[in-house]
Design a protein around this motif. Structure first.
Motif, short mmCIF file in Angstrom:
data_model
loop_
_atom_site.label_atom_id
_atom_site.label_comp_id
_atom_site.label_asym_id
_atom_site.label_seq_id
_atom_site.Cartn_x
_atom_site.Cartn_y
_atom_site.Cartn_z
N UNK A 1 -11.90 -1.99 3.64
CA UNK A 1 -10.97 -1.11 3.04
C UNK A 1 -9.44 -1.15 3.46
N UNK A 2 -9.31 -1.26 4.52
CA UNK A 2 -8.17 -1.40 5.08
C UNK A 2 -7.59 -2.75 4.68
N UNK A 3 -8.13 -3.74 4.75
CA UNK A 3 -7.34 -4.90 4.57
C UNK A 3 -7.13 -5.03 3.06
N UNK A 4 -7.99 -4.58 2.16
CA UNK A 4 -7.96 -4.52 0.45
C UNK A 4 -6.92 -3.68 0.02
N UNK A 5 -6.92 -2.49 0.43
CA UNK A 5 -6.55 -1.15 -0.09
C UNK A 5 -5.16 -0.81 0.61
N UNK A 6 -5.46 -0.67 1.99
CA UNK A 6 -4.38 -0.01 2.73
C UNK A 6 -3.25 -0.86 3.24
N UNK B 1 -2.15 -3.93 2.77
CA UNK B 1 -1.24 -4.67 2.08
C UNK B 1 -0.09 -3.39 1.58
N UNK B 2 -0.43 -2.34 1.27
CA UNK B 2 0.29 -1.34 0.73
C UNK B 2 1.51 -0.75 1.63
N UNK B 3 0.73 -0.60 2.97
CA UNK B 3 1.54 -0.30 4.14
C UNK B 3 2.80 -1.36 4.50
N UNK B 4 2.23 -2.56 4.30
CA UNK B 4 3.13 -3.73 4.77
C UNK B 4 4.15 -3.74 3.70
N UNK B 5 4.03 -3.56 2.43
CA UNK B 5 5.07 -3.51 1.49
C UNK B 5 6.01 -2.35 1.64
N UNK B 6 5.55 -0.99 1.84
CA UNK B 6 6.33 0.09 2.29
C UNK B 6 7.20 -0.42 3.49
#
Length: 203
Positions: free
Chosen positions: A129-134, A136-141
């Motif tokens: 879940x972290x690898x797929x949904x969390x 990548x978005x945290x890295x973008x933020x």
């Protein structure tokens, strides 16, 4: 499925993993994720996914030995980054845009909420879940924040910087619990303007 071992065919353990086309594999992944969104993780069974995709239960067990392994693989196949590409030239506006994007999908894609309890019980599911949904978005933020620092909009050592991803994800997860409503785009933009921007010292 309460116990994968209880209903797994005995012969599967000795079976060799058969090959699936990428299209067929994705069909399985799409089916299990859709069932999780619709019914919740606990209600999903290998039998149900097999029936919806017109395959045998043993076919799924040959590929993925347990439901958590199957769901974890499906999550990794669904990796996407909705915050990628946001770059308005202003940190405040980038964060508003991220809020709008998050609000557009928060009520439509309930996967994060549907997996909430299950991921705390299964480390592999939590990692997926972290690898797929969390992550990548945290890295973008964090990339949005890094650019704001480079432009001189906020100091690199500002103590609020590290908490921005947790703020954004926290309100997405908690508003349904606290207020019984999803955090839509309007709500999230107001949240960014009332909480995140002041914390960063931005107008």
């Amino acid at each position: 499925m309460t116990s994968q071992a209880a209903d797994r065919p005995e012969a599967v353990g000795a079976s060799r993993r058969s090959k699936l086309t990428p299209e067929r594999e994705q069909e399985f992944f799409d089916a299990v994720l859709e069932q999780i969104r619709a019914c919740g993780y606990d209600a999903v069974t290998m039998e149900g996914v097999a029936a919806s995709t017109r395959c045998s239960k043993s076919t799924l067990y040959r590929q993925w030995k347990t439901k958590p392994q199957f769901v974890a693989a499906a999550l990794r196949s669904d990796r996407r980054v909705r915050f990628a590409g946001i770059d308005t030239g202003s940190l405040a506006e980038d964060l508003r845009q991220a809020a709008r994007i998050a609000g557009e999908w928060s009520g439509k894609d309930t996967l994060l909420q549907a997996l909430g309890h299950a991921v705390m019980q299964d480390p592999e599911l939590q990692r997926a879940l972290r690898e797929a949904l969390v992550e990548p978005e945290i890295a973008a933020l964090r990339e949005i924040l890094r650019r704001g620092v480079e432009r001189g909009e906020v100091d690199a050592d500002h103590p609020a910087l590290e908490y921005v991803p947790a703020q954004m994800f926290g309100v997405l997860r908690m508003r349904p619990v606290v207020e019984g409503e999803y955090a839509d785009a309007r709500y999230l933009v107001r949240f960014v303007e009332a909480v995140v921007l002041p914390a960063l010292g931005l107008p």
